[in-house]
Design an enzyme around this catalytic site. Sequence first.
Site, PDB file in Angstrom:
ATOM      1  N   SER A 151       1.330  -1.912  -1.769  1.00 30.99           N
ATOM      2  CA  SER A 151       1.539  -0.675  -2.530  1.00 30.99           C
ATOM      3  C   SER A 151       2.255   0.375  -1.694  1.00 30.99           C
ATOM      4  O   SER A 151       3.145   1.079  -2.183  1.00 30.99           O
ATOM      5  CB  SER A 151       0.199  -0.131  -3.035  1.00 30.99           C
ATOM      6  OG  SER A 151      -0.678   0.171  -1.956  1.00 30.99           O
ATOM      7  N   TYR A 152       1.893   0.470  -0.430  1.00 27.78           N
ATOM      8  CA  TYR A 152       2.514   1.458   0.466  1.00 27.78           C
ATOM      9  C   TYR A 152       3.971   1.097   0.742  1.00 27.78           C
ATOM     10  O   TYR A 152       4.863   1.949   0.670  1.00 27.78           O
ATOM     11  CB  TYR A 152       1.719   1.514   1.768  1.00 27.78           C
ATOM     12  CG  TYR A 152       2.167   2.575   2.747  1.00 27.78           C
ATOM     13  CD1 TYR A 152       2.015   3.929   2.456  1.00 27.78           C
ATOM     14  CD2 TYR A 152       2.699   2.219   3.984  1.00 27.78           C
ATOM     15  CE1 TYR A 152       2.404   4.910   3.364  1.00 27.78           C
ATOM     16  CE2 TYR A 152       3.083   3.192   4.897  1.00 27.78           C
ATOM     17  CZ  TYR A 152       2.940   4.526   4.583  1.00 27.78           C
ATOM     18  OH  TYR A 152       3.319   5.484   5.486  1.00 27.78           O
ATOM     19  N   ALA A 153       4.212  -0.171   1.056  1.00 26.70           N
ATOM     20  CA  ALA A 153       5.569  -0.621   1.345  1.00 26.70           C
ATOM     21  C   ALA A 153       6.485  -0.415   0.146  1.00 26.70           C
ATOM     22  O   ALA A 153       7.635   0.018   0.286  1.00 26.70           O
ATOM     23  CB  ALA A 153       5.550  -2.090   1.753  1.00 26.70           C
ATOM     24  N   ALA A 154       5.968  -0.739  -1.047  1.00 25.15           N
ATOM     25  CA  ALA A 154       6.777  -0.586  -2.252  1.00 25.15           C
ATOM     26  C   ALA A 154       7.162   0.867  -2.486  1.00 25.15           C
ATOM     27  O   ALA A 154       8.319   1.185  -2.799  1.00 25.15           O
ATOM     28  CB  ALA A 154       6.007  -1.129  -3.457  1.00 25.15           C
ATOM     29  N   LYS A 156       7.298   3.312  -0.232  1.00 25.39           N
ATOM     30  CA  LYS A 156       8.183   3.792   0.828  1.00 25.39           C
ATOM     31  C   LYS A 156       9.611   3.289   0.641  1.00 25.39           C
ATOM     32  O   LYS A 156      10.576   4.029   0.881  1.00 25.39           O
ATOM     33  CB  LYS A 156       7.649   3.358   2.202  1.00 25.39           C
ATOM     34  CG  LYS A 156       6.439   4.145   2.665  1.00 25.39           C
ATOM     35  CD  LYS A 156       6.734   5.652   2.738  1.00 25.39           C
ATOM     36  CE  LYS A 156       5.608   6.442   3.357  1.00 25.39           C
ATOM     37  NZ  LYS A 156       5.841   7.900   3.294  1.00 25.39           N
TER      38      LYS A 156
END
Length: 249
Positions: A151-154, A156
């Site tokens: 979720s964080y990577a997406a 960012k």
Amino acid sequence: MRLLGKIAIVTGSASGIGRGIALAMAKEGAHIAIVDVNEEKGKQTLEEINQYTEGMLFIKDISVKETVYTIVEEVVKRFGKLDIIVNNAHVSSQAPFIETTQELIDLSFGTGFYPTFHFMQAAYPELKKSRGKVINFASGAGLEGQVTQTSYAAAKEAIRAISRVAANEWGPEGINVNMISPIALTPGVEQWRESAPQLYDEMIKKIPLRRLGDPEQDIGRVAVFLASSDSDYITGQTFMVDGGSIKLR
């Protein structure tokens, strides 16, 4: 005093990287609007900012679009203009890819991507007048696809995407849009270091410069550069302020 007389909004600036950036910019003469949900730490940072320049504090939930527009309006009402937006705030929770739920995606996009998107849109008319600067945040989690960071990577990488689009569209109007991908010793990392010293040491060994960045001296100084006239001919770029951990090609 490279930012003397400039007006900046810094989200997530009550502590950590946001606080470091706010202090670095204040020491260079910028007036700072602190935006956070932590009232106690926000007030502490405001007191620090006021030692160098003039600040104002917003204890607001920026996942609400209307709140974002209100913050921009109030900052312009008080200072008469807006020169810099730093979209630092972001909340997420880790989980393996197969266990990542819609709620986790919504949390990351709702606190990171959408506030960044809305602040950029809300600030655009003022940034066009001031030929201003936008500083957004990327992450090695998205650049390398770190495990449990779906979720964080997406979110960012989505921020990086809209930043590049805005850099192309707003460049003719003199607005610079750049990104910082940091590694820093924040309060959360300090807590983790105390609870898992062996894992912390293993992480440090993977960083060529063998240390974590200081939120003010390392990350904040790069943000000052990107907010100043020194970076007028740079836009759409991701700056890896991570001790050499990731080398973009």
